[in-house]
Design an enzyme around this catalytic site. Structure first.
Site, PDB file in Angstrom:
ATOM      1  N   GLU A 117      14.049 102.522 -60.922  1.00 22.99           N
ATOM      2  CA  GLU A 117      12.708 102.698 -61.452  1.00 22.99           C
ATOM      3  C   GLU A 117      11.761 103.188 -60.371  1.00 22.99           C
ATOM      4  OE1 GLU A 117      12.818  99.384 -64.971  1.00 22.99           O
ATOM      5  OE2 GLU A 117      12.118  98.763 -63.012  1.00 22.99           O
ATOM      6  N   CYS A 130       5.263 104.237 -56.138  1.00 18.97           N
ATOM      7  CA  CYS A 130       6.146 103.221 -55.564  1.00 18.97           C
ATOM      8  C   CYS A 130       7.589 103.686 -55.796  1.00 18.97           C
ATOM      9  CB  CYS A 130       5.844 101.896 -56.276  1.00 18.97           C
ATOM     10  SG  CYS A 130       6.819 100.545 -55.676  1.00 18.97           S
ATOM     11  N   CYS A 137      19.698  95.586 -54.531  1.00 14.85           N
ATOM     12  CA  CYS A 137      19.437  95.278 -53.122  1.00 14.85           C
ATOM     13  C   CYS A 137      20.428  94.203 -52.707  1.00 14.85           C
ATOM     14  CB  CYS A 137      18.002  94.759 -52.956  1.00 14.85           C
ATOM     15  SG  CYS A 137      17.530  94.468 -51.238  1.00 14.85           S
ATOM     16  N   CYS A 141      16.401  88.060 -51.718  1.00 14.57           N
ATOM     17  CA  CYS A 141      15.225  87.220 -51.472  1.00 14.57           C
ATOM     18  C   CYS A 141      15.017  86.376 -52.734  1.00 14.57           C
ATOM     19  CB  CYS A 141      13.988  88.067 -51.182  1.00 14.57           C
ATOM     20  SG  CYS A 141      14.199  89.059 -49.694  1.00 14.57           S
ATOM     21  N   CYS A 144      12.531  87.473 -55.623  1.00 17.59           N
ATOM     22  CA  CYS A 144      12.502  88.887 -56.011  1.00 17.59           C
ATOM     23  C   CYS A 144      13.516  89.181 -57.102  1.00 17.59           C
ATOM     24  CB  CYS A 144      12.776  89.754 -54.784  1.00 17.59           C
ATOM     25  SG  CYS A 144      12.966  91.505 -55.177  1.00 17.59           S
ATOM     26  N   CYS A 369       5.212  94.601 -58.461  1.00 14.27           N
ATOM     27  CA  CYS A 369       6.087  94.375 -57.318  1.00 14.27           C
ATOM     28  C   CYS A 369       7.176  93.375 -57.610  1.00 14.27           C
ATOM     29  CB  CYS A 369       5.295  93.727 -56.192  1.00 14.27           C
ATOM     30  SG  CYS A 369       4.493  94.845 -55.161  1.00 14.27           S
TER      31      CYS A 369
END
Ligand code: SAH
Ligand code: SF4
Length: 394
Positions: A117, A130, A137, A141, A144, A369
């Site tokens: 995205e 962004c 990933c 974290c 996230c 975010c």
């Protein structure tokens, strides 16, 4: 503006048959031209023409390149494309934020397609894009959403620069096209989408050099920010080889807590991370490092945390960016209370730091975010642990 997009199922995706020239450096482009028989004496001029058409005019077909001879265009057409990632869905938030879902070929032949995205956030004085650097990933974290997704692969430089091109296409934002405001809409780029950019260093560097190239897309390095969770060995390289602004996902001021929130901290603890920031090439009071701090209720939002934060950043040209936590289904965290965020922010402000609280944008389309996550199943706890261990040992 193009019309609405139809989303076809992932399984029906047909990967492009020819390679795209998007994302190659000038010398790689020259080599490609050599492969199809363009004489060495002609290559430089042809590269210049292609560069201009791709990155200034946003051409989507060789046929548009009117000052390139017909024969040359036919030859290019036979072997290459100037395609960007395929846009499979576009969502527009009621605050004007737009999110594009992009489809990419699988990493290996025959592998299922991937999705990433990319989000455009218009503000009064700027428009920020962004951009994602990886599918998923590896870094898990704990707060996230992207970290709950299987890492599928690194994006190529063409797929990263291609996100900026997709935004310009969809917003009608190329140099010779009419934008609604009469000026460019995408003015800033942040590498804050999916993935850890410093774990895909070469592709991110090559893409950002294209995005910042004066004779091309032309977004100044000062308007490009790379956000990292703290891959210390690549921080200096980012300053030297890319020269963009740096943002650090700090989120905690004590190693024990940061180990939990950002597990990469076990490999590169706070002290080492701050050293790398002090030595970041080009850092100065006019080029400050942004420290991102996600506000998690009763986790990292006490006034003691605020005090320690100010103390530990002493001597580093810094800005602090407080991010209200964006919840996602299944998360164990909550966003700090608004009162607490204000108190925290005021303390930091009084200590001399500008401390804007990032207004969540595009919440209705899950574009904020850390909420970016494409259509893959959730990792089990055990898989998360295995991934974390892998990321720690490479
Ligand atoms: N991997 C890089 C860049 C992508 S994340 C990094 O971690 O820096 C961009 C920013 O969003 C980071 O500061 C990240 O910590 C933050 N973030 C992730 N999930 C979030 C969430 N749910 N709410 C608010 N911010 C989040
Ligand atoms: Fe990866 Fe950044 Fe999310 Fe951490 S915050 S899991 S590094 S994308």
């Amino acid at each position: 503006m193009k019309g609405p997009l139809e989303k076809a199922p992932l399984e029906s995706y047909v990967p492009p048959a020819k390679p795209s020239l998007v994302g190659l450096s000038r010398s790689e482009l020259a080599d490609k031209l050599g492969e199809i028989g363009v004489a060495p004496a002609q290559r430089k001029m042809r590269v210049q023409q292609l560069w201009h058409w791709m990155y200034v005019r946003g051409a989507q077909e060789f046929a548009e390149m009117s000052n390139v001879s017909k024969d040359m265009r036919a030859q290019l057409e036979q072997h290459f494309t100037v395609a960007r990632p395929e846009v499979v869905a576009e969502q527009i938030s009621n605050d004007g934020t737009r999110k594009w879902l992009l489809r990419l070929p699988g990493g290996n032949a025959g592998e299922r397609a991937h999705e990433v995205e990319c989000v455009y956030i218009p503000e009064t004085d700027r428009g920020t894009l962004c951009v994602s650097s990886q599918v998923g990933c590896t870094l898990t974290c704990s707060f996230c959403h992207t970290g709950t997704q299987r890492l599928v692969r690194n994006l190529t430089s063409g797929e990263i620069a291609g996100q900026v091109m997709v935004a310009r296409d969809r917003l009608n934002d190329w140099v010779d096209r009419e934008t609604p405001t009469g000026s460019r809409l995408v003015t800033n780029v942040v590498m804050m989408g999916m993935g850890e950019p410093l774990y895909n260093f070469d592709a991110v560097r090559d893409a950002l050099l294209i995005v910042s190239d004066n004779e091309g897309i032309g977004i100044s390095r000062r308007r490009i920010t790379l956000s990292t969770s703290g891959v210390v060995p690549n921080i200096a390289r980012a300053g030297d080889e890319i020269g963009v602004m740096l943002a650090i996902s700090l989120h905690a001021v004590r190693d024990d807590l940061r180990n939990e929130l950002v597990p990469l901290n076990r490999k590169y603890p706070i002290e080492q991370l701050l050293d790398a920031c002090r030595n970041y090439p080009g850092v100065s009071n006019s080029r400050r490092i942004t420290f991102e701090y996600v506000m998690l209720k009763h986790v990292n939002d006490s006034m003691d945390d605020a005090k320690l934060l100010v103390k530990m950043l002493k001597g580093i040209p810094a800005k602090i960016n407080l991010i209200p936590f964006n919840p996602w289904p299944g998360t164990k965290y909550e966003c700090s209370d608004w009162d607490q965020i204000e108190k925290f922010s005021e303390y930091i402000f009084n200590a001399g730091y500008s401390s804007p609280v990032r207004t969540p944008r595009g919440r209705d389309i899950l574009a904020a975010c850390g909420q970016l996550k494409s259509e893959t199943e959730k990792l089990s706890a055990r898989e998360r642990q295995a991934l974390r261990a892998m990321a720690m040992t490479d």
